[in-house]
Design a protein around this motif. Structure first.
Motif, PDB file in Angstrom:
ATOM      1  N   ASN A  17      -3.660  10.242  -6.801  1.00  0.00           N
ATOM      2  CA  ASN A  17      -4.144  10.280  -5.429  1.00  0.00           C
ATOM      3  C   ASN A  17      -3.713   9.102  -4.580  1.00  0.00           C
ATOM      4  OD1 ASN A  17      -5.640  12.574  -6.148  1.00  0.00           O
ATOM      5  ND2 ASN A  17      -7.328  11.323  -6.855  1.00  0.00           N
ATOM      6  N   TYR A  18      -3.494   7.944  -5.176  1.00  0.00           N
ATOM      7  CA  TYR A  18      -3.228   6.722  -4.432  1.00  0.00           C
ATOM      8  C   TYR A  18      -1.959   6.050  -4.930  1.00  0.00           C
ATOM      9  CZ  TYR A  18      -8.128   7.214  -3.102  1.00  0.00           C
ATOM     10  OH  TYR A  18      -9.314   7.691  -2.626  1.00  0.00           O
ATOM     11  N   THR A  19      -1.283   5.312  -4.038  1.00  0.00           N
ATOM     12  CA  THR A  19      -0.148   4.494  -4.433  1.00  0.00           C
ATOM     13  C   THR A  19      -0.416   3.059  -3.993  1.00  0.00           C
ATOM     14  OG1 THR A  19       1.040   4.983  -2.390  1.00  0.00           O
ATOM     15  CG2 THR A  19       1.547   6.359  -4.306  1.00  0.00           C
ATOM     16  N   ILE A  20       0.054   2.109  -4.811  1.00  0.00           N
ATOM     17  CA  ILE A  20      -0.090   0.691  -4.510  1.00  0.00           C
ATOM     18  C   ILE A  20       1.237   0.004  -4.796  1.00  0.00           C
ATOM     19  CG2 ILE A  20      -2.578   0.570  -4.956  1.00  0.00           C
ATOM     20  CD1 ILE A  20      -1.885  -0.612  -7.705  1.00  0.00           C
ATOM     21  N   ALA A  21       1.406  -1.188  -4.278  1.00  0.00           N
ATOM     22  CA  ALA A  21       2.619  -1.959  -4.538  1.00  0.00           C
ATOM     23  C   ALA A  21       2.559  -2.527  -5.951  1.00  0.00           C
ATOM     24  CB  ALA A  21       2.742  -3.090  -3.534  1.00  0.00           C
ATOM     25  N   ALA A  22       3.675  -2.452  -6.658  1.00  0.00           N
ATOM     26  CA  ALA A  22       3.756  -2.987  -8.016  1.00  0.00           C
ATOM     27  C   ALA A  22       3.813  -4.504  -7.961  1.00  0.00           C
ATOM     28  CB  ALA A  22       4.990  -2.442  -8.724  1.00  0.00           C
ATOM     29  N   SER A  23       3.084  -5.155  -8.843  1.00  0.00           N
ATOM     30  CA  SER A  23       3.055  -6.611  -8.900  1.00  0.00           C
ATOM     31  C   SER A  23       3.570  -7.075 -10.258  1.00  0.00           C
ATOM     32  CB  SER A  23       1.629  -7.113  -8.693  1.00  0.00           C
ATOM     33  OG  SER A  23       1.556  -8.503  -8.886  1.00  0.00           O
ATOM     34  N   PRO A  24       4.608  -7.913 -10.275  1.00  0.00           N
ATOM     35  CA  PRO A  24       5.116  -8.401 -11.566  1.00  0.00           C
ATOM     36  C   PRO A  24       4.145  -9.371 -12.240  1.00  0.00           C
ATOM     37  CG  PRO A  24       6.279  -9.443  -9.764  1.00  0.00           C
ATOM     38  CD  PRO A  24       5.402  -8.387  -9.157  1.00  0.00           C
ATOM     39  N   ASN A  25       3.190  -9.929 -11.491  1.00  0.00           N
ATOM     40  CA  ASN A  25       2.220 -10.873 -12.054  1.00  0.00           C
ATOM     41  C   ASN A  25       1.092 -10.174 -12.805  1.00  0.00           C
ATOM     42  OD1 ASN A  25       3.664 -12.926 -10.838  1.00  0.00           O
ATOM     43  ND2 ASN A  25       2.458 -12.814  -8.971  1.00  0.00           N
ATOM     44  N   ARG A  26       0.904  -8.879 -12.564  1.00  0.00           N
ATOM     45  CA  ARG A  26      -0.175  -8.121 -13.208  1.00  0.00           C
ATOM     46  C   ARG A  26       0.304  -7.676 -14.587  1.00  0.00           C
ATOM     47  NH1 ARG A  26      -2.015  -4.973  -8.981  1.00  0.00           N
ATOM     48  NH2 ARG A  26      -0.146  -3.739  -9.158  1.00  0.00           N
ATOM     49  N   THR A  27      -0.364  -8.155 -15.640  1.00  0.00           N
ATOM     50  CA  THR A  27       0.068  -7.836 -17.009  1.00  0.00           C
ATOM     51  C   THR A  27      -0.702  -6.656 -17.596  1.00  0.00           C
ATOM     52  OG1 THR A  27      -1.458  -9.467 -17.894  1.00  0.00           O
ATOM     53  CG2 THR A  27       0.792 -10.188 -17.487  1.00  0.00           C
ATOM     54  N   VAL A  28      -1.931  -6.440 -17.151  1.00  0.00           N
ATOM     55  CA  VAL A  28      -2.715  -5.288 -17.617  1.00  0.00           C
ATOM     56  C   VAL A  28      -2.777  -4.257 -16.495  1.00  0.00           C
ATOM     57  CG1 VAL A  28      -4.109  -6.604 -19.249  1.00  0.00           C
ATOM     58  CG2 VAL A  28      -4.878  -6.359 -16.908  1.00  0.00           C
ATOM     59  N   ARG A  29      -2.931  -3.031 -16.873  1.00  0.00           N
ATOM     60  CA  ARG A  29      -2.962  -1.962 -15.875  1.00  0.00           C
ATOM     61  C   ARG A  29      -4.263  -1.999 -15.070  1.00  0.00           C
ATOM     62  NH1 ARG A  29       0.062   3.299 -18.327  1.00  0.00           N
ATOM     63  NH2 ARG A  29       1.974   2.220 -18.827  1.00  0.00           N
ATOM     64  N   LEU A  30      -4.130  -1.812 -13.771  1.00  0.00           N
ATOM     65  CA  LEU A  30      -5.259  -1.863 -12.856  1.00  0.00           C
ATOM     66  C   LEU A  30      -6.156  -0.652 -13.054  1.00  0.00           C
ATOM     67  CD1 LEU A  30      -6.391  -3.426 -10.387  1.00  0.00           C
ATOM     68  CD2 LEU A  30      -5.040  -1.904  -8.962  1.00  0.00           C
ATOM     69  N   GLU A  31      -7.477  -0.870 -13.074  1.00  0.00           N
ATOM     70  CA  GLU A  31      -8.462   0.212 -13.170  1.00  0.00           C
ATOM     71  C   GLU A  31      -9.483   0.005 -12.064  1.00  0.00           C
ATOM     72  OE1 GLU A  31     -10.147   0.229 -17.060  1.00  0.00           O
ATOM     73  OE2 GLU A  31      -8.322   0.999 -17.988  1.00  0.00           O
ATOM     74  N   VAL A  32      -9.624   1.006 -11.179  1.00  0.00           N
ATOM     75  CA  VAL A  32     -10.498   0.899 -10.019  1.00  0.00           C
ATOM     76  C   VAL A  32     -11.260   2.201  -9.842  1.00  0.00           C
ATOM     77  CG1 VAL A  32     -10.545   0.330  -7.556  1.00  0.00           C
ATOM     78  CG2 VAL A  32      -8.651  -0.454  -8.940  1.00  0.00           C
ATOM     79  N   ASN A  33     -12.518   2.111  -9.409  1.00  0.00           N
ATOM     80  CA  ASN A  33     -13.264   3.310  -9.046  1.00  0.00           C
ATOM     81  C   ASN A  33     -12.886   3.711  -7.628  1.00  0.00           C
ATOM     82  OD1 ASN A  33     -14.835   4.016 -11.284  1.00  0.00           O
ATOM     83  ND2 ASN A  33     -16.267   2.359 -10.856  1.00  0.00           N
ATOM     84  N   LYS A  34     -12.296   4.904  -7.487  1.00  0.00           N
ATOM     85  CA  LYS A  34     -11.863   5.423  -6.193  1.00  0.00           C
ATOM     86  C   LYS A  34     -12.372   6.848  -6.057  1.00  0.00           C
ATOM     87  CE  LYS A  34      -8.629   3.435  -4.149  1.00  0.00           C
ATOM     88  NZ  LYS A  34      -8.729   2.591  -2.964  1.00  0.00           N
ATOM     89  N   TYR A  35     -12.374   7.355  -4.810  1.00  0.00           N
ATOM     90  CA  TYR A  35     -12.805   8.726  -4.568  1.00  0.00           C
ATOM     91  C   TYR A  35     -11.660   9.685  -4.867  1.00  0.00           C
ATOM     92  CZ  TYR A  35     -14.749  12.806  -2.303  1.00  0.00           C
ATOM     93  OH  TYR A  35     -15.230  14.057  -2.051  1.00  0.00           O
TER      94      TYR A  35
END
Length: 49
Positions: A17-35
């Motif tokens: 449902n959503y797209t975000i910009a990829a960050s090379p500093n993020r080592t673990v996958r992002l998990e967020v509560n979204k609608y």
């Protein structure tokens, strides 16, 4: 130069449902509560690559 994008996929129905910009500093996958408009409620969305 354009930013690389990654999608956030619903953990219940699997729709992306959503797209975000990829960050090379993020080592673990992002998990967020979204609608999720397909489930009709707030669910956990995980970053896909």
């Amino acid at each position: 130069m354009a930013q690389k994008k990654v999608a956030l996929a619903c953990s219940v129905c699997g729709s992306r449902n959503y797209t975000i910009a990829a960050s090379p500093n993020r080592t673990v996958r992002l998990e967020v509560n979204k609608y999720c408009k397909y489930c009709g409620k707030y669910t956990l969305h995980r970053e896909t690559r």
